[in-house]
Design a protein around this motif. Structure first.
Motif, short mmCIF file in Angstrom:
data_model
loop_
_atom_site.label_atom_id
_atom_site.label_comp_id
_atom_site.label_asym_id
_atom_site.label_seq_id
_atom_site.Cartn_x
_atom_site.Cartn_y
_atom_site.Cartn_z
N ALA A 1 8.97 4.67 -7.68
CA ALA A 1 9.98 5.18 -6.75
C ALA A 1 10.86 4.03 -6.29
O ALA A 1 10.48 2.86 -6.41
CB ALA A 1 9.29 5.84 -5.56
N ASP A 2 12.04 4.36 -5.76
CA ASP A 2 12.92 3.26 -5.36
C ASP A 2 12.40 2.49 -4.15
O ASP A 2 12.89 1.41 -3.84
CB ASP A 2 14.38 3.71 -5.21
CG ASP A 2 14.58 4.64 -4.05
OD1 ASP A 2 13.58 5.13 -3.47
OD2 ASP A 2 15.77 4.88 -3.71
N SER A 3 11.36 3.03 -3.50
CA SER A 3 10.68 2.28 -2.43
C SER A 3 9.86 1.14 -2.99
O SER A 3 9.39 0.27 -2.25
CB SER A 3 9.74 3.23 -1.68
OG SER A 3 8.70 3.64 -2.56
N GLY A 4 9.62 1.18 -4.31
CA GLY A 4 8.76 0.18 -4.94
C GLY A 4 7.34 0.70 -5.15
O GLY A 4 6.53 0.05 -5.81
N ARG A 5 7.05 1.88 -4.57
CA ARG A 5 5.70 2.41 -4.72
C ARG A 5 5.53 3.12 -6.06
O ARG A 5 6.49 3.62 -6.64
CB ARG A 5 5.39 3.41 -3.59
CG ARG A 5 5.27 2.74 -2.24
CD ARG A 5 4.52 3.64 -1.24
NE ARG A 5 4.35 2.95 0.02
CZ ARG A 5 5.26 3.00 1.02
NH1 ARG A 5 6.34 3.72 0.89
NH2 ARG A 5 5.05 2.32 2.13
#
Ligand code: THU
Length: 137
Positions: A39-43
């Motif tokens: 995900a763009d959150s990095g998760r």
């Protein structure tokens, strides 16, 4: 276009996809698929295929992973890694391509398998001229 992801991140995604396949519920096809999305959150979120006695209700690994990410509050994905227990990599099915397009039209797609072969591509190549959210604006 998203930035290319690092080799270390790709390894983490690959490991997550391979691990997810171990939980596959696929008594009918016996085809254990795992997927991991960044995900763009990095998760990283992973998922596996979940079949049903009413065969048409099977949910692919990719969609399980994406729906898990969305349910956690994510809205954008930048990469999808798929693992299939095959000698050659396989590509996401048409339904999954459409779902990937909803949240990651620029996503990179990597397919890995039980050999050293892998496929590296993009959603835009797999689903050109896609119908998507913008068409409903
Ligand atoms: N499947 C996936 O999970 N992902 C794919 O990319 C291809 C197919 C699943 C759906 C079904 O449970 C089984 O593999 C055989 O089609």
């Amino acid at each position: 276009m998203p930035e290319p992801i690092s080799a270390a991140l790709l390894r983490r995604l690959e490991r997550a996809a391979r691990t997810a396949a171990k939980a596959s519920y696929s008594p009918y096809s016996k085809f254990r698929v795992g997927a991991a999305v960044l995900a763009d959150s990095g998760r990283i979120y992973s998922g596996t295929n979940v079949e049903n006695a009413s065969y048409g209700l099977a949910n692919c690994a990719e969609r399980t992973a994406i729906f898990t990410a969305i349910a956690a509050g994510e809205r954008a994905i930048t990469a999808v890694v798929v693992y299939t227990p095959t000698p050659r990599p396989t590509m996401p099915c048409g339904a999954c391509r459409q779902v990937i397009n909803e949240f990651g039209p620029d996503a990179g797609i990597v397919s890995v398998c039980d050999s050293k072969h892998r496929a590296v591509t993009t959603l835009a190549k797999l689903l050109p001229e896609a119908f998507g959210p913008r068409d409903l604006k």
